[in-house]
Design a protein around this motif. Structure first.
Motif, PDB file in Angstrom:
ATOM      1  N   ALA A 168       0.844  -1.194   0.000  1.00  0.00           N
ATOM      2  CA  ALA A 168       0.000   0.000   0.000  1.00  0.00           C
ATOM      3  C   ALA A 168       0.877   1.240   0.000  1.00  0.00           C
ATOM      4  CB  ALA A 168      -0.912  -0.007   1.220  1.00  0.00           C
ATOM      5  N   ARG A 169       0.446   2.225  -0.789  1.00  0.00           N
ATOM      6  CA  ARG A 169       1.246   3.448  -0.922  1.00  0.00           C
ATOM      7  C   ARG A 169       0.506   4.660  -0.381  1.00  0.00           C
ATOM      8  NH1 ARG A 169       2.170   0.040  -4.955  1.00  0.00           N
ATOM      9  NH2 ARG A 169       0.522   0.788  -6.331  1.00  0.00           N
ATOM     10  N   ARG A 170      -0.417   4.419   0.542  1.00  0.00           N
ATOM     11  CA  ARG A 170      -1.100   5.498   1.258  1.00  0.00           C
ATOM     12  C   ARG A 170      -1.181   5.130   2.732  1.00  0.00           C
ATOM     13  NH1 ARG A 170      -3.456   9.359  -1.908  1.00  0.00           N
ATOM     14  NH2 ARG A 170      -3.656   8.836  -4.126  1.00  0.00           N
ATOM     15  N   ASP A 171      -1.059   6.157   3.607  1.00  0.00           N
ATOM     16  CA  ASP A 171      -1.165   5.886   5.026  1.00  0.00           C
ATOM     17  C   ASP A 171      -2.638   5.864   5.447  1.00  0.00           C
ATOM     18  OD1 ASP A 171      -2.028   8.540   5.263  1.00  0.00           O
ATOM     19  OD2 ASP A 171      -0.061   9.274   5.918  1.00  0.00           O
ATOM     20  N   SER A 172      -2.874   5.709   6.759  1.00  0.00           N
ATOM     21  CA  SER A 172      -4.236   5.562   7.252  1.00  0.00           C
ATOM     22  C   SER A 172      -5.096   6.794   7.009  1.00  0.00           C
ATOM     23  CB  SER A 172      -4.225   5.233   8.750  1.00  0.00           C
ATOM     24  OG  SER A 172      -3.528   6.255   9.467  1.00  0.00           O
ATOM     25  N   SER A 173      -4.454   7.967   6.809  1.00  0.00           N
ATOM     26  CA  SER A 173      -5.210   9.199   6.551  1.00  0.00           C
ATOM     27  C   SER A 173      -5.431   9.434   5.065  1.00  0.00           C
ATOM     28  CB  SER A 173      -4.472  10.406   7.154  1.00  0.00           C
ATOM     29  OG  SER A 173      -3.232  10.613   6.501  1.00  0.00           O
ATOM     30  N   GLY A 174      -4.916   8.535   4.222  1.00  0.00           N
ATOM     31  CA  GLY A 174      -5.106   8.663   2.787  1.00  0.00           C
ATOM     32  C   GLY A 174      -4.012   9.416   2.067  1.00  0.00           C
ATOM     33  N   ARG A 175      -2.995   9.882   2.805  1.00  0.00           N
ATOM     34  CA  ARG A 175      -1.897  10.612   2.171  1.00  0.00           C
ATOM     35  C   ARG A 175      -0.962   9.647   1.450  1.00  0.00           C
ATOM     36  NH1 ARG A 175       0.078  13.952   7.337  1.00  0.00           N
ATOM     37  NH2 ARG A 175      -0.080  11.801   8.093  1.00  0.00           N
ATOM     38  N   ARG A 176      -0.480  10.073   0.281  1.00  0.00           N
ATOM     39  CA  ARG A 176       0.388   9.208  -0.518  1.00  0.00           C
ATOM     40  C   ARG A 176       1.766   9.085   0.133  1.00  0.00           C
ATOM     41  NH1 ARG A 176       0.158   7.261  -5.557  1.00  0.00           N
ATOM     42  NH2 ARG A 176      -1.649   8.530  -6.080  1.00  0.00           N
ATOM     43  N   ALA A 177       2.281   7.864   0.176  1.00  0.00           N
ATOM     44  CA  ALA A 177       3.635   7.619   0.685  1.00  0.00           C
ATOM     45  C   ALA A 177       4.604   7.580  -0.490  1.00  0.00           C
ATOM     46  CB  ALA A 177       3.668   6.296   1.448  1.00  0.00           C
ATOM     47  N   TRP A 178       5.651   8.376  -0.429  1.00  0.00           N
ATOM     48  CA  TRP A 178       6.609   8.460  -1.529  1.00  0.00           C
ATOM     49  C   TRP A 178       7.857   7.619  -1.284  1.00  0.00           C
ATOM     50  CZ3 TRP A 178       4.582  10.346  -5.711  1.00  0.00           C
ATOM     51  CH2 TRP A 178       3.563  11.293  -5.622  1.00  0.00           C
ATOM     52  N   LYS A 179       8.208   7.393  -0.017  1.00  0.00           N
ATOM     53  CA  LYS A 179       9.407   6.632   0.308  1.00  0.00           C
ATOM     54  C   LYS A 179       9.057   5.148   0.442  1.00  0.00           C
ATOM     55  CE  LYS A 179      11.480  10.493   2.859  1.00  0.00           C
ATOM     56  NZ  LYS A 179      11.992  10.946   4.181  1.00  0.00           N
ATOM     57  N   PRO A 180       9.841   4.257  -0.183  1.00  0.00           N
ATOM     58  CA  PRO A 180       9.550   2.824  -0.085  1.00  0.00           C
ATOM     59  C   PRO A 180       9.496   2.321   1.354  1.00  0.00           C
ATOM     60  CG  PRO A 180      11.114   3.227  -1.847  1.00  0.00           C
ATOM     61  CD  PRO A 180      10.942   4.537  -1.121  1.00  0.00           C
ATOM     62  N   GLY A 181      10.227   2.976   2.260  1.00  0.00           N
ATOM     63  CA  GLY A 181      10.192   2.584   3.654  1.00  0.00           C
ATOM     64  C   GLY A 181       8.871   2.896   4.322  1.00  0.00           C
ATOM     65  N   ASP A 182       8.079   3.779   3.699  1.00  0.00           N
ATOM     66  CA  ASP A 182       6.770   4.142   4.250  1.00  0.00           C
ATOM     67  C   ASP A 182       5.635   3.327   3.656  1.00  0.00           C
ATOM     68  OD1 ASP A 182       7.963   6.085   5.818  1.00  0.00           O
ATOM     69  OD2 ASP A 182       7.699   7.674   4.315  1.00  0.00           O
ATOM     70  N   VAL A 184       3.284   0.008   3.010  1.00  0.00           N
ATOM     71  CA  VAL A 184       2.755  -0.978   3.950  1.00  0.00           C
ATOM     72  C   VAL A 184       2.480  -2.282   3.196  1.00  0.00           C
ATOM     73  CG1 VAL A 184       0.955  -1.493   5.644  1.00  0.00           C
ATOM     74  CG2 VAL A 184       1.693   0.877   5.302  1.00  0.00           C
ATOM     75  N   PRO A 185       3.313  -3.318   3.405  1.00  0.00           N
ATOM     76  CA  PRO A 185       4.525  -3.335   4.232  1.00  0.00           C
ATOM     77  C   PRO A 185       5.681  -2.620   3.540  1.00  0.00           C
ATOM     78  CG  PRO A 185       4.258  -5.434   3.119  1.00  0.00           C
ATOM     79  CD  PRO A 185       3.037  -4.625   2.786  1.00  0.00           C
ATOM     80  N   PRO A 186       6.714  -2.191   4.320  1.00  0.00           N
ATOM     81  CA  PRO A 186       7.861  -1.492   3.725  1.00  0.00           C
ATOM     82  C   PRO A 186       8.535  -2.350   2.655  1.00  0.00           C
ATOM     83  CG  PRO A 186       7.877  -1.267   6.105  1.00  0.00           C
ATOM     84  CD  PRO A 186       6.828  -2.294   5.782  1.00  0.00           C
ATOM     85  N   LEU A 187       8.914  -1.725   1.558  1.00  0.00           N
ATOM     86  CA  LEU A 187       9.422  -2.469   0.415  1.00  0.00           C
ATOM     87  C   LEU A 187      10.714  -3.211   0.736  1.00  0.00           C
ATOM     88  CD1 LEU A 187       9.077  -3.250  -2.478  1.00  0.00           C
ATOM     89  CD2 LEU A 187      10.039  -1.063  -3.174  1.00  0.00           C
ATOM     90  N   ASP A 188      11.617  -2.568   1.492  1.00  0.00           N
ATOM     91  CA  ASP A 188      12.884  -3.242   1.802  1.00  0.00           C
ATOM     92  C   ASP A 188      12.659  -4.450   2.703  1.00  0.00           C
ATOM     93  OD1 ASP A 188      12.136  -1.657   3.930  1.00  0.00           O
ATOM     94  OD2 ASP A 188      14.146  -0.938   4.384  1.00  0.00           O
ATOM     95  N   GLU A 189      11.646  -4.386   3.576  1.00  0.00           N
ATOM     96  CA  GLU A 189      11.352  -5.537   4.432  1.00  0.00           C
ATOM     97  C   GLU A 189      10.769  -6.685   3.626  1.00  0.00           C
ATOM     98  OE1 GLU A 189       9.403  -4.836   8.157  1.00  0.00           O
ATOM     99  OE2 GLU A 189      10.154  -2.771   8.275  1.00  0.00           O
ATOM    100  N   VAL A 190       9.942  -6.369   2.637  1.00  0.00           N
ATOM    101  CA  VAL A 190       9.417  -7.415   1.756  1.00  0.00           C
ATOM    102  C   VAL A 190      10.575  -8.130   1.061  1.00  0.00           C
ATOM    103  CG1 VAL A 190       8.057  -7.881  -0.322  1.00  0.00           C
ATOM    104  CG2 VAL A 190       7.202  -6.262   1.381  1.00  0.00           C
ATOM    105  N   ALA A 191      11.507  -7.344   0.516  1.00  0.00           N
ATOM    106  CA  ALA A 191      12.651  -7.926  -0.188  1.00  0.00           C
ATOM    107  C   ALA A 191      13.512  -8.763   0.749  1.00  0.00           C
ATOM    108  CB  ALA A 191      13.477  -6.819  -0.833  1.00  0.00           C
ATOM    109  N   SER A 192      13.663  -8.304   1.982  1.00  0.00           N
ATOM    110  CA  SER A 192      14.482  -9.031   2.954  1.00  0.00           C
ATOM    111  C   SER A 192      13.827 -10.344   3.367  1.00  0.00           C
ATOM    112  CB  SER A 192      14.734  -8.151   4.185  1.00  0.00           C
ATOM    113  OG  SER A 192      15.450  -8.860   5.180  1.00  0.00           O
ATOM    114  N   VAL A 193      12.535 -10.293   3.677  1.00  0.00           N
ATOM    115  CA  VAL A 193      11.826 -11.488   4.135  1.00  0.00           C
ATOM    116  C   VAL A 193      11.820 -12.578   3.067  1.00  0.00           C
ATOM    117  CG1 VAL A 193       9.509 -12.367   4.668  1.00  0.00           C
ATOM    118  CG2 VAL A 193      10.383 -10.345   5.848  1.00  0.00           C
ATOM    119  N   TYR A 194      11.717 -12.156   1.789  1.00  0.00           N
ATOM    120  CA  TYR A 194      11.615 -13.131   0.713  1.00  0.00           C
ATOM    121  C   TYR A 194      12.911 -13.243  -0.087  1.00  0.00           C
ATOM    122  CZ  TYR A 194       6.708 -13.112   1.923  1.00  0.00           C
ATOM    123  OH  TYR A 194       5.520 -13.230   2.606  1.00  0.00           O
ATOM    124  N   ALA A 195      14.029 -12.867   0.521  1.00  0.00           N
ATOM    125  CA  ALA A 195      15.325 -13.016  -0.140  1.00  0.00           C
ATOM    126  C   ALA A 195      15.543 -14.475  -0.514  1.00  0.00           C
ATOM    127  CB  ALA A 195      16.436 -12.536   0.792  1.00  0.00           C
ATOM    128  N   GLY A 196      15.978 -14.702  -1.741  1.00  0.00           N
ATOM    129  CA  GLY A 196      16.188 -16.061  -2.218  1.00  0.00           C
ATOM    130  C   GLY A 196      14.960 -16.669  -2.859  1.00  0.00           C
TER     131      GLY A 196
END
Length: 396
Positions: A168-182, A184-196
């Motif tokens: 998801a690229r919007r927070d709970s208030s509907g504002r757009r998230a521009w940073k991959p770390g923001d 839901v779920p954070p993009l780098d965490e997705v890549a880390s969890v599914y590494a390999g």
């Protein structure tokens, strides 16, 4: 604020009683002018569930141009906004045909329906119980039967399957998230969890490759001239580094035509004066950095090596191109004279490489002729240039 559906709302809407309530309100206009009257009618006809019913009627109307079969779907406003258009979802699913696939952010099931139609086995999961219930209703309506489970995308529940994610690229208030770390779920965490694991992530088109070093292929996808998404493919799935895929509905409205171009193709083209045609490449080609590759494929050259416009003596098939009638150095005075010479009163203005607002310029030019034309404003070297053109649809 969009209506927040509860699991109880979804259970009601998915029932025979709920479908009758939706059908009873389907004929309401639901415009700004009629809203108060329509709400009164809905409350009388439906009762306490009127808000969920009216939101569903509105969302199904909005979904018609985006999701196939959406006339029987259950949706939320945020989920519909982020959902892949059906032709885009089918394109991605075709690349995964025959594989086991797990959509770890399945939401209301827009991608899941397409994936289930091509995968050997398919699982969808989401943490939101209301959306998961909507997905269960929607996949049944679409005639597919993936397994569905409530699960956190960052807590794997499958092994060996290709993982598909759409954070998801919007927070709970509907504002757009521009940073991959923001996300839901954070993009780098997705890549880390599914590494390999083989991983596919759908993102907004503007995401820069530098922030996703794990992605071995970045694919930009457009539909009917609008860039819809950037799709990131991990090493086990990538077939090139950069790809542009262009999807276009056929004129009969019965299917979708598709072509693709990658950075494996040659990109050796020249730079020169305008030819007979100006070609503005599809936005997916531009964003994927494949303008030169596209030009080389179709025998075109660049007006300027830093500008995405291409030119040549024959345009590519199936595009809207611009036949050059006259060109010269750009100034408002000289452009106004050019429009008068060609008796132009209705003008489309395209700009690339110059700080010009088309709407403001059009008002200042005040064209008053009987004809119409397109004006391409750009920079050739250091010279601002205006090209007066006639837009034409080239046969496919």
């Amino acid at each position: 604020m969009p209506y927040a559906f509860s699991p109880d709302d979804v259970a009601f809407l998915a029932s025979a009683e709920g479908e009758k309530a939706i059908a009873a309100c389907d004929g309401l206009a639901l415009t700004d002018a009629s809203w108060l009257s329509d709400v009164t009618t809905a409350r009388r006809v439906v009762g306490d569930r009127y808000a969920a019913v009216l939101e569903t009627v509105l969302l199904r109307r909005k979904a018609v141009s985006k999701l196939d079969g959406s006339g029987s779907w259950l949706l939320t406003a945020d989920a519909l906004q982020q959902a892949s258009a059906s032709p885009v979802a089918r394109h991605r699913a075709e690349r995964l045909a025959g594989r086991d696939v797990h959509d770890v952010t399945c939401s209301i099931g827009a991608d899941l329906v397409a994936l289930a139609g091509t995968a050997a086995r398919c699982v969808g999961s989401d943490l939101d119980p209301a959306r998961l219930a909507m997905a269960r209703h929607n996949v049944t309506a679409a005639g597919v039967a993936p397994a569905l489970v409530r699960a956190d995308a960052l807590a794997p529940v499958t092994r060996g399957a290709v993982v598909v994610a759409d954070p998801a690229r919007r927070d709970s208030s509907g504002r757009r998230a521009w940073k991959p770390g923001d996300f839901v779920p954070p993009l780098d965490e997705v890549a880390s969890v599914y590494a390999g694991r083989d991983l596919v992530v759908k993102c907004a088109p503007g995401l820069g490759p530098s922030v996703v070093p794990w992605a071995r292929e970045v694919e930009l996808v457009s539909l009917d001239g609008q860039v819809r998404e950037s799709c990131l493919w991990s090493e086990g799935l990538a077939t090139t580094r950069r790809r542009a895929t262009v999807l276009r509905s056929d004129e009969a409205g019965t299917g979708v035509m598709r072509w693709t171009i990658t950075d494996d193709e040659p990109d050796d083209i020249g730079v020169g004066e305008p030819g007979e045609w100006i070609v503005d490449p599809d936005g997916a080609v531009v964003r994927a950095g494949l303008v030169r590759h596209y030009g080389a494929r179709h025998g075109l050259w660049q007006l300027d090596e830093r500008i995405a416009y291409l030119t040549g003596d024959e345009p590519p098939p199936g595009v809207r191109a611009f036949r050059v009638l006259e060109f010269g150095r750009y100034s408002e005075k000289e452009l106004a004279a050019m429009l008068r010479r060609h008796d132009v009163g209705r003008v489309e203005i395209l700009v690339r490489g110059l700080d010009v607002d088309p709407n403001t310029l059009r008002r200042r030019l005040k064209p008053s002729g009987a004809g119409e034309a397109s004006v391409v404003l750009t920079r050739i070297g250091r010279r601002p240039t205006a090209l007066l053109c006639r837009a034409e649809r080239v046969p496919a």
